[in-house]
Design a protein around this motif. Structure first.
Motif, PDB file in Angstrom:
ATOM      1  N   THR A 275       6.761  -9.125  61.348  1.00 20.56           N
ATOM      2  CA  THR A 275       6.465  -8.137  62.118  1.00 20.56           C
ATOM      3  C   THR A 275       4.902  -7.829  62.134  1.00 20.56           C
ATOM      4  OG1 THR A 275       6.719  -6.687  60.193  1.00 20.56           O
ATOM      5  CG2 THR A 275       8.530  -6.742  61.582  1.00 20.56           C
ATOM      6  N   PHE A 276       4.211  -8.766  61.681  1.00 17.72           N
ATOM      7  CA  PHE A 276       2.677  -8.579  61.789  1.00 17.72           C
ATOM      8  C   PHE A 276       2.039  -9.915  61.827  1.00 17.72           C
ATOM      9  CE2 PHE A 276       3.634  -8.536  57.461  1.00 17.72           C
ATOM     10  CZ  PHE A 276       2.900  -9.495  56.692  1.00 17.72           C
ATOM     11  N   GLU A 329      -0.655  -2.331  67.471  1.00 20.48           N
ATOM     12  CA  GLU A 329       0.851  -2.439  67.640  1.00 20.48           C
ATOM     13  C   GLU A 329       1.321  -2.766  68.938  1.00 20.48           C
ATOM     14  OE1 GLU A 329       2.442   1.050  65.639  1.00 20.48           O
ATOM     15  OE2 GLU A 329       2.577   0.125  63.745  1.00 20.48           O
ATOM     16  N   THR A 348       2.717  -5.953  64.989  1.00 21.17           N
ATOM     17  CA  THR A 348       1.291  -5.286  64.437  1.00 21.17           C
ATOM     18  C   THR A 348       0.250  -6.629  64.598  1.00 21.17           C
ATOM     19  OG1 THR A 348       2.391  -3.564  63.135  1.00 21.17           O
ATOM     20  CG2 THR A 348      -0.110  -3.995  63.020  1.00 21.17           C
ATOM     21  N   TYR A 349      -0.789  -6.357  65.202  1.00 17.64           N
ATOM     22  CA  TYR A 349      -2.040  -7.152  65.171  1.00 17.64           C
ATOM     23  C   TYR A 349      -2.758  -6.732  64.267  1.00 17.64           C
ATOM     24  CZ  TYR A 349      -0.662  -9.930  69.245  1.00 17.64           C
ATOM     25  OH  TYR A 349      -0.091 -10.899  70.197  1.00 17.64           O
ATOM     26  N   ASN A 350      -3.263  -7.447  63.123  1.00 16.06           N
ATOM     27  CA  ASN A 350      -4.089  -7.311  61.976  1.00 16.06           C
ATOM     28  C   ASN A 350      -5.716  -8.149  62.363  1.00 16.06           C
ATOM     29  OD1 ASN A 350      -2.386  -5.704  60.499  1.00 16.06           O
ATOM     30  ND2 ASN A 350      -1.429  -7.404  59.629  1.00 16.06           N
ATOM     31  N   SER A 380      -3.762 -10.709  56.344  1.00 17.58           N
ATOM     32  CA  SER A 380      -3.146 -10.049  57.667  1.00 17.58           C
ATOM     33  C   SER A 380      -2.231 -10.941  58.147  1.00 17.58           C
ATOM     34  CB  SER A 380      -4.412 -10.148  58.710  1.00 17.58           C
ATOM     35  OG  SER A 380      -4.696 -11.409  58.776  1.00 17.58           O
TER      36      SER A 380
END
Length: 393
Positions: A275-276, A329, A348-350, A380
């Protein structure tokens, strides 16, 4: 080619015209106009020397029976829109100009060298025409029709069977894709033969009606394929449509063909993993759900950018995430033939990982040393990996 006519000579014609030398001298030749010579079969008879011509009425139609210098017999129905419908080799010798037409035998006798061949006026037969369309498109003179899957003349068709000369029963051999989202715009391709068959040799869309799983399917315009053997259509939905079965039905004229091979489904996304991931993208995203392989043109987007699809199955789809400018997000969406399905959670982009230092800076050639990396946002992504490269020395 000039059209020539004979005109009566006047009394003041010059003496050399022969007016006083005999009865034939009372006429002279006058050119009145030019008429272009037309050859409707020039492509079929190109480089062919015709040595014999016989014209015979057959079944109310005028047919020319031609013999050639290379020993062939050619039959041509007199029409500017048809080509020779019989072209067979008789012998290696030229066909003699003398042709015998026996009374009431329905045949001509042609001589080639020392050989005489008896040829039916209606041609050699129908068995060489192996498809329904080629059979029914043959010249009316041949008197061929379709009976029990073969081309025959009427008297060769059993009384218990149907002999036809106008329509061919459509046959469906393949349909793809095998499913599509309900109320989507899935374009179906239907393969087979005898679709919209018309004796003008054109595909006749008004003859054809297609139904897929209970929904009417509208034919799309296709100019680059043979529509007798391949059609494309898109389902049309109205009201509270409910799918009915999984068959494709093609009606061509009064003939109907069915094939089980298409169904409407409702694709759904149950979850995504991970999810990220880093904002630079390239995270392998796995989407799980049902009927994820349906339709023709699946598109996965993360936010507004496309996620490059790597694999697809009924329950799983994988793609590589696109980059994003800032940490955020973003929704994950699957679009199949204009039908949209959203993932239940956001991706989610970190921030991208940043390495400030590594320790130690040196090690043995044989390896075995533990290396530590120090920096920011090193988690990340879900599964970070460290890759070490060394110089050649």
């Amino acid at each position: 080619m000039p059209l020539l006519s004979l005109q009566t000579s006047s009394d003041d014609c010059d003496p050399h015209e022969g007016i006083r030398e005999g009865k034939e001298g009372k006429y002279h030749l006058q050119v009145t106009q030019f008429v272009q010579r037309l050859e409707y079969w020039h492509k079929d008879l190109k480089n062919t020397l015709v040595t014999s011509i016989t014209v015979v009425p057959v079944s109310g139609r005028t047919v020319a029976y031609l013999g050639t210098a290379d020993g062939r017999h050619i039959q041509v129905l007199f029409s500017r829109f048809t080509s020779p419908h019989v072209n067979i080799g008789l012998d290696s010798s030229p066909v003699s100009a003398s042709v015998v037409l026996p009374d009431s035998e329905g045949a001509v006798l042609m001589a080639t060298g020392n050989k005489i061949t008896k040829i039916p006026l209606i041609g050699p037969g129908c068995g060489q025409l192996t498809t329904c369309t080629s059979c029914l498109l043959s010249s009316r003179v041949t008197q061929c029709g379709w009976c029990d899957g073969r081309c025959t003349r009427r008297n060769q068709c059993p009384s218990s069977s149907v002999w036809v000369q106008n329509t061919c029963t459509p046959v469906i051999t393949k349909v793809f894709p095998s499913s599509g989202p309900i109320r989507g715009s899935t374009a179906l391709t239907i393969c087979g033969r005898n679709f919209g068959f018309d004796k003008t040799e054109n595909f006749k869309a008004s003859m054809v009606n297609v139904e897929v799983a209970g929904a009417p399917c509208k034919l799309t315009k296709q100019d680059h394929i043979n529509r007798w053997t391949e059609m494309q259509c898109s389902p049309v939905f109205s009201g509270n449509f409910t799918p009915s079965g999984n068959s494709v039905k093609v009606t061509s004229g009064h003939k109907v063909s069915k094939l089980e091979g298409f169904k409407f489904v409702d694709p759904v996304i149950n979850n995504i993993f991970p999810t990220f991931g880093p904002k630079s993208g390239n995270t392998m995203l796995t989407i799980r759900g049902d009927f994820l392989d349906t339709g023709n043109k699946p598109v996965v987007t993360v936010g507004t950018a496309s996620c490059t699809i790597q694999s697809r199955s009924p329950t799983m789809l994988t793609c590589k995430t696109p980059p994003h400018t800032v940490p955020s997000e973003q929704p994950v969406k699957l679009t199949v033939d204009s039908v949209e399905r959203h993932a239940p959670v956001l991706f989610t982009y970190n921030e991208d990982p940043i390495i400030s230092s590594i320790q130690p800076l040196r090690s043995f050639v044989s390896g075995g040393c533990t290396v530590s990396a120090h920096g920011f946002y090193l988690q990340s992504g879900l599964q970070p990996q460290m890759v070490l490269t060394t110089g050649q020395d």
